[in-house]
Design an enzyme around this catalytic site. Structure first.
Site, PDB file in Angstrom:
ATOM      1  N   PRO A 137       0.942  -1.072  -0.098  1.00  0.00           N
ATOM      2  CA  PRO A 137      -0.153   0.036   0.100  1.00  0.00           C
ATOM      3  C   PRO A 137       0.804   1.030  -0.091  1.00  0.00           C
ATOM      4  O   PRO A 137       1.771   1.362   0.705  1.00  0.00           O
ATOM      5  CB  PRO A 137      -0.656  -0.050   1.179  1.00  0.00           C
ATOM      6  N   ASN A 138       0.358   2.069  -0.955  1.00  0.00           N
ATOM      7  CA  ASN A 138       0.753   3.447  -0.940  1.00  0.00           C
ATOM      8  C   ASN A 138       2.111   3.614  -1.802  1.00  0.00           C
ATOM      9  O   ASN A 138       2.684   4.729  -1.942  1.00  0.00           O
ATOM     10  CB  ASN A 138       0.999   4.151   0.388  1.00  0.00           C
TER      11      ASN A 138
ATOM     12  N   ARG B 233       5.570  12.430  -2.431  1.00  0.00           N
ATOM     13  CA  ARG B 233       5.833  12.970  -1.120  1.00  0.00           C
ATOM     14  C   ARG B 233       6.827  12.508  -0.359  1.00  0.00           C
ATOM     15  O   ARG B 233       7.192  11.386  -0.668  1.00  0.00           O
ATOM     16  CB  ARG B 233       4.446  12.968  -0.210  1.00  0.00           C
TER      17      ARG B 233
ATOM     18  N   TYR C 248      11.845   8.422   1.200  1.00  0.00           N
ATOM     19  CA  TYR C 248      11.605   7.530   0.189  1.00  0.00           C
ATOM     20  C   TYR C 248      12.350   7.821  -1.173  1.00  0.00           C
ATOM     21  O   TYR C 248      12.360   6.708  -1.991  1.00  0.00           O
ATOM     22  CB  TYR C 248      10.119   7.137   0.062  1.00  0.00           C
TER      23      TYR C 248
ATOM     24  N   ASN D 140       8.149  -5.832  -1.352  1.00  0.00           N
ATOM     25  CA  ASN D 140       8.021  -4.725  -0.361  1.00  0.00           C
ATOM     26  C   ASN D 140       6.674  -4.790   0.016  1.00  0.00           C
ATOM     27  O   ASN D 140       5.546  -4.008  -0.880  1.00  0.00           O
ATOM     28  CB  ASN D 140       8.552  -3.420  -1.043  1.00  0.00           C
TER      29      ASN D 140
ATOM     30  N   ALA E 299       3.336  -1.095   4.446  1.00  0.00           N
ATOM     31  CA  ALA E 299       2.847  -0.970   6.071  1.00  0.00           C
ATOM     32  C   ALA E 299       2.227  -2.281   6.316  1.00  0.00           C
ATOM     33  O   ALA E 299       2.482  -2.754   7.617  1.00  0.00           O
ATOM     34  CB  ALA E 299       1.675  -0.036   6.057  1.00  0.00           C
TER      35      ALA E 299
ATOM     36  N   HIS F 277       4.665  -4.830   8.820  1.00  0.00           N
ATOM     37  CA  HIS F 277       4.461  -4.836  10.334  1.00  0.00           C
ATOM     38  C   HIS F 277       3.333  -5.317  10.708  1.00  0.00           C
ATOM     39  O   HIS F 277       3.151  -5.486  12.035  1.00  0.00           O
ATOM     40  CB  HIS F 277       4.515  -3.249  10.449  1.00  0.00           C
TER      41      HIS F 277
ATOM     42  N   ASP G  71       1.588 -15.807   5.887  1.00  0.00           N
ATOM     43  CA  ASP G  71       1.029 -17.112   5.498  1.00  0.00           C
ATOM     44  C   ASP G  71       1.226 -17.521   3.895  1.00  0.00           C
ATOM     45  O   ASP G  71       1.362 -18.651   3.680  1.00  0.00           O
ATOM     46  CB  ASP G  71      -0.429 -17.342   6.091  1.00  0.00           C
TER      47      ASP G  71
ATOM     48  N   GLU H  39      12.848 -10.189   0.890  1.00  0.00           N
ATOM     49  CA  GLU H  39      12.008  -8.726   1.311  1.00  0.00           C
ATOM     50  C   GLU H  39      12.900  -7.382   1.298  1.00  0.00           C
ATOM     51  O   GLU H  39      14.117  -7.641   1.624  1.00  0.00           O
ATOM     52  CB  GLU H  39      11.728  -8.796   3.067  1.00  0.00           C
TER      53      GLU H  39
ATOM     54  N   HIS I 268      12.955  -2.959   1.494  1.00  0.00           N
ATOM     55  CA  HIS I 268      12.338  -1.772   1.970  1.00  0.00           C
ATOM     56  C   HIS I 268      13.190  -0.638   1.452  1.00  0.00           C
ATOM     57  O   HIS I 268      14.536  -0.685   1.451  1.00  0.00           O
ATOM     58  CB  HIS I 268      12.275  -1.575   3.464  1.00  0.00           C
TER      59      HIS I 268
ATOM     60  N   SER J 219      13.380   2.606   2.852  1.00  0.00           N
ATOM     61  CA  SER J 219      13.873   3.135   3.984  1.00  0.00           C
ATOM     62  C   SER J 219      14.690   2.120   5.066  1.00  0.00           C
ATOM     63  O   SER J 219      14.167   0.895   4.918  1.00  0.00           O
ATOM     64  CB  SER J 219      12.997   4.237   4.956  1.00  0.00           C
TER      65      SER J 219
ATOM     66  N   ARG K 126      13.741   4.025  12.205  1.00  0.00           N
ATOM     67  CA  ARG K 126      12.562   4.755  12.078  1.00  0.00           C
ATOM     68  C   ARG K 126      11.714   4.532  13.549  1.00  0.00           C
ATOM     69  O   ARG K 126      12.501   4.084  14.426  1.00  0.00           O
ATOM     70  CB  ARG K 126      11.815   4.647  10.896  1.00  0.00           C
TER      71      ARG K 126
ATOM     72  N   ARG L 280       8.022   0.205  13.155  1.00  0.00           N
ATOM     73  CA  ARG L 280       8.627  -0.487  11.733  1.00  0.00           C
ATOM     74  C   ARG L 280       9.580  -1.204  12.168  1.00  0.00           C
ATOM     75  O   ARG L 280      10.063  -1.917  11.133  1.00  0.00           O
ATOM     76  CB  ARG L 280       8.894   0.793  10.910  1.00  0.00           C
TER      77      ARG L 280
HETATM   78  O1  CA2 Z   1      10.769   1.697   3.394  1.00  0.00           O
HETATM   79  C1  CA2 Z   1      10.027   1.179   2.865  1.00  0.00           C
HETATM   80  O2  CA2 Z   1       9.983   0.582   1.870  1.00  0.00           O
HETATM   81  C2  CA2 Z   1       8.677   0.908   3.618  1.00  0.00           C
HETATM   82  O3  CA2 Z   1       8.034  -0.593   3.417  1.00  0.00           O
HETATM   83  C3  CA2 Z   1       7.299   1.751   2.873  1.00  0.00           C
HETATM   84  C4  CA2 Z   1       6.325   1.867   3.641  1.00  0.00           C
HETATM   85  C5  CA2 Z   1       6.313   1.815   5.231  1.00  0.00           C
HETATM   86  O4  CA2 Z   1       5.167   1.649   5.808  1.00  0.00           O
HETATM   87  C6  CA2 Z   1       7.348   0.835   5.706  1.00  0.00           C
HETATM   88  O5  CA2 Z   1       7.360   0.851   7.323  1.00  0.00           O
HETATM   89  C7  CA2 Z   1       8.449   0.998   5.081  1.00  0.00           C
HETATM   90  C8  CA2 Z   1       5.139   3.033   3.171  1.00  0.00           C
HETATM   91  C9  CA2 Z   1       5.140   3.279   2.059  1.00  0.00           C
HETATM   92  C10 CA2 Z   1       4.507   4.478   1.715  1.00  0.00           C
HETATM   93  O6  CA2 Z   1       4.884   5.290   0.525  1.00  0.00           O
HETATM   94  C11 CA2 Z   1       4.798   6.496   0.472  1.00  0.00           C
HETATM   95  C12 CA2 Z   1       4.935   7.423  -0.659  1.00  0.00           C
HETATM   96  C13 CA2 Z   1       4.946   8.383  -0.933  1.00  0.00           C
HETATM   97  C14 CA2 Z   1       4.280   9.314   0.275  1.00  0.00           C
HETATM   98  C15 CA2 Z   1       4.185   8.725   1.152  1.00  0.00           C
HETATM   99  C16 CA2 Z   1       4.357   7.246   1.463  1.00  0.00           C
END
Ligand code: CA2
Length: 149
Positions: free
Chosen positions: A15-16, A23, A28, A79, A82, A85, A92, A103, A105, A107, A112, A116
């Site tokens: 997601p996201n 942003r 990121y 990846n 969220a 976590h 599963d 896996e 990420h 960041s 952090r 996380r």
């Molecule tokens: O660092 C990573 O790749 C994460 O998997 C990214 C996730 C975060 O919840 C993990 O803790 C670490 C978040 C992805 C959200 O991506 C965004 C993209 C643009 C603006 C805000 C968030």
């Protein structure tokens, strides 16, 4: 039976991640998910692989995509964002597949917020790469090449 050598790598994004580049570039990076897909396609080709790239904001869709990948790919790079976590459903599903899992990420999740620091899916992965921005995905491709060679 003929033993088919699989060269296709599935890359699954949670997601996201479709909002990357819009942003929080300080966390990121500036690359979009399309940029990452393009760079992976180029590097995968150099390494003798192809990639199928997938993103969803829905946990069930991610589980479905992992389930249908069984037996069809050389490796999975994931990846789960969220859901890394929180998701018992994704770990599963990962336990059902029969190929290496990396896996990734963008960041460094350990530098952090505390929530996380734990990933539910890491126990199902061969290894985890985090903290290198978009290059985490390229390093994962290289890890796959090393595992399979
Ligand atoms: O660092 C990573 O790749 C994460 O998997 C990214 C996730 C975060 O919840 C993990 O803790 C670490 C978040 C992805 C959200 O991506 C965004 C993209 C643009 C603006 C805000 C968030």
């Amino acid at each position: 039976m003929i033993n088919v050598i699989k060269k296709n790598i599935l890359v699954v994004n949670g997601p996201n991640l479709n909002m990357l580049g819009l942003r929080e570039p300080e966390i990121y990076g500036r690359e979009t998910l399309d940029d990452i897909a393009e760079n992976m396609t180029v590097r995968a080709k150099e390494l003798g692989f192809t990639v199928d790239f997938y993103q969803s904001n829905s946990e069930g869709d991610l589980v479905d995509r992992i389930q249908v990948a069984r037996g069809k790919y050389a490796a999975l790079i994931i990846n789960a964002a969220a859901f890394s976590h929180t998701s018992v459903a994704i770990v599963d599903a990962l336990r059902l597949v029969d190929f290496p899992i990396i896996e990734v990420h963008l960041s460094n999740i350990f530098a952090r917020e505390e929530f996380r620091h734990h990933s539910c899916i890491s126990p199902a992965a061969n290894g985890v790469i985090c903290g290198f921005g978009a290059n985490s995905y390229i390093l994962a491709l290289e890890a796959v090449r090393n595992i399979l060679s």
